[in-house]
Design a protein around this motif. Structure first.
Motif: not given
Length: 573
Positions: A269-292
């Motif tokens: 259930x643990x999510x990926x960190x926004x830091x890593x997602x943004x460093x890889x330019x996976x912005x949509x995934x990062x937005x989902x984590x931030x919304x959660x």
């Protein structure tokens, strides 16, 4: 709320790392033993005491120089040493001292072990004594070798594939390999499975530290990261408790392995960190984590990645994963830790501190069971003393800074090692207290360097930096068991070896690393960096690395995401 859930779920599994790292102190115990024999015993003699069976005589055993005299029902009299047995040629009277002729035989009938403390250990299971004793002494060093390799491999994988996947794999691996160790069929399979267990345990500890560091904000980062080690120390205390209650090695291993089973069931259930997602330019995934995070924390004001990181809205909508800028998608490796003089000097200094801290930490921990008194209580106290040390370390780090806290505690550890040398052997309580003080001081330095390393390096190589530092510290942890094993040669040898290492590697090395540490940047209160350019500038060196990442996704912007997830934002704000 969200950060608290992620934090406590992640650090709970860190207990299993402490458990497996120190499990061998009881699992690989060598009890008193003598050479085995065939036949039925009618009488047993040790010095002036006699008994009807070998089991009744172990309480009188005081030294490895002792031997046991047994008389068999057929009248033969044997002298049983630890690694040989002798048959007396003349069997008239049963006496301990004998000056006549004897025939010496090897231990072809196995060995007899004292099972008053432990019913079974890996030593008694596979007769790892005498000419096979060296195999028993390799159990902990080979485990630490696996820790060394796992730290680098999984640290690099976490930077490439993400923290989440490594968390999943290593936590499941700890449970599977931990249980598998208990069902190994010989010594070599035991060592191989323990080696794999060491790799995933080390990988989890390194990546979990980076994982929780990237999820908490500046205000809580010091306390949150330091207390990852507190859960590791709790694992050491669990080893002492289970060792006291369970005296069969494979049952002991199973109980230790299932201690953290609840995390394995919920880690997915643990999510990926926004830091890593943004460093890889996976912005949509990062937005989902931030919304959660926003839903969990009941934050009403929306947080848009496009606004924080200056990303074009059409790029965010398309969920791009890369562009023509090859530097953004470049796969990083250990050479990036030496990309310029500023970063290279930082890396060398950090590696020196990692090695020194690890050597002292494990020498104090592993030698605690042989200090005299109750070995279970000694190990429990060695783990318990770390809990207040991290509180003091957190206060000092927040008040004095990371740099000014690190060096004094390293030097204090060296001084305590020197002090232990001059304490008489009969003063067990004083030796134990000094050992706890040494563990306390080295625990501060060893715990601090994890956080300091994570703060000194940017997101793109942070796991790699912590992993490579952990690799250097495992060199110290591989050496530490041999220092402890030298106790069988000379009672003070492990402490002398530790002192020599501390005086030469922490005395000379602490002076060298201390000078270098003065030139390291202070990270207290500063946001995490995201690129090597920002990390270099934090050291006030305007030279850039060979590769440059566009500063659009700066650490400061990413830090806003951290703070967003933890602060209640009012609607009018």
């Amino acid at each position: 709320r969200f950060q608290a859930y992620v934090y406590f779920a992640s650090v709970f599994q860190a207990m299993s790392c402490g458990i497996h790292y120190l499990a061998s102190v009881f699992m690989a115990v060598t009890p008193n033993f003598v050479c085995g024999f065939s036949g039925n015993v009618s009488s047993v003699l040790l010095h002036n005491s006699s008994a009807s069976s070998i089991e009744d005589i172990w309480t009188l055993w005081t030294s490895t120089e002792n031997y046991i005299v047994v008389q068999l029902e057929n009248g033969e009299i044997w002298e049983l040493d630890q690694c040989s047995r002798s048959k007396r040629e003349v069997s008239l009277d049963l006496a301990y001292e004998y000056k006549g002729n004897k025939s010496v035989f090897p231990c072809s009938d196995g060995f007899l072990y004292d099972d008053t403390k432990w019913k079974s250990t890996v030593v008694t299971q596979w007769d790892l004594v005498c000419d096979r004793e060296w195999l028993a002494k390799l159990i902990q060093p080979t485990f630490m070798l696996g820790v060394l390799i796992g730290a680098v491999i999984f640290g690099d994988i976490a930077d490439r594939l993400g923290r989440q996947r490594v968390i999943w794999f290593t936590s499941a691996g700890q449970f599977v390999f931990g249980i598998a160790v208990a069902f190994t069929f010989d010594y070599y399979s035991f060592v191989v499975v323990r080696f794999l267990l060491a790799m995933v345990s080390s990988g989890y500890l390194v990546v979990a530290f980076v994982y929780v560091t990237e999820f908490v904000g500046i205000k809580a980062r010091t306390w949150a990261s330091m207390h990852v080690h507190a859960f590791f120390a709790m694992g050491i205390m669990i080893v002492a408790l289970v060792g006291f209650l369970v005296r069969t090695w494979w049952v002991y291993q199973i109980f230790l392995s299932i201690a953290t089973l609840p995390f394995v069931l919920c880690c997915w259930m643990l999510p990926e960190t926004p830091f890593w997602l943004l460093s890889g330019e996976r912005y949509e995934d990062a937005q989902k984590v931030i919304d959660t995070m926003a839903r969990w924390n009941k934050v009403s004001t929306p947080c848009k990645v496009s606004e924080l990181c200056s990303v074009q809205q059409d790029d965010l909508a398309s969920g791009r994963t890369g562009d023509d800028d090859t530097s953004s998608t470049k796969k990083h490796n250990i050479l990036d830790l030496f990309c310029n003089w500023q970063i290279a000097r930082r890396t060398v200094t950090v590696w020196l501190i990692w090695f020194t801290g690890s050597l002292g930490y494990y020498v104090f921990s592993l030698s605690s069971v042989s200090l005299g008194g109750n070995e279970y209580l000694n190990l429990f106290l060695i783990g318990a003393v770390e809990l207040p040390c991290y509180i003091i370390a957190c206060v000092a780090m927040d008040k004095l800074g990371r740099r000014n806290t690190l060096i004094p505690f390293l030097i204090l550890s060296a001084l305590i090692c020197v002090l232990i040398m001059f304490i008489p052997q009969d003063f067990n309580i004083l030796i134990i207290l000094a050992n706890m003080a040494g563990k306390f001081s080295i625990g501060v330095a060893f715990g601090l360097i994890y956080l300091y390393t994570a703060e000194l390096y940017p997101t793109i190589v942070r796991s790699l930096a912590v992993g490579s530092g952990s690799m250097m510290c495992r060199v110290g942890s591989v050496v530490a068991p041999f220092c402890v094993y030298l106790r069988s040669v000379w009672i003070f040898m492990p402490l002398v070896a530790t002192v020599y290492f501390f005086q030469l590697l922490v005395g000379i090395m602490a002076l060298l690393s201390g000078i270098l540490t003065i030139m390291l940047p202070e990270t207290l209160g500063k946001p995490l960096t995201n690129t090597l350019v920002e990390a270099t500038e934090m050291g006030r060196n305007k030279k850039s690395c060979a590769e440059k990442t566009p500063p659009a996704h700066s650490g400061a912007a990413l830090e806003k995401i951290e703070m967003f997830g933890q602060e209640r934002v009012s609607t009018d704000k």
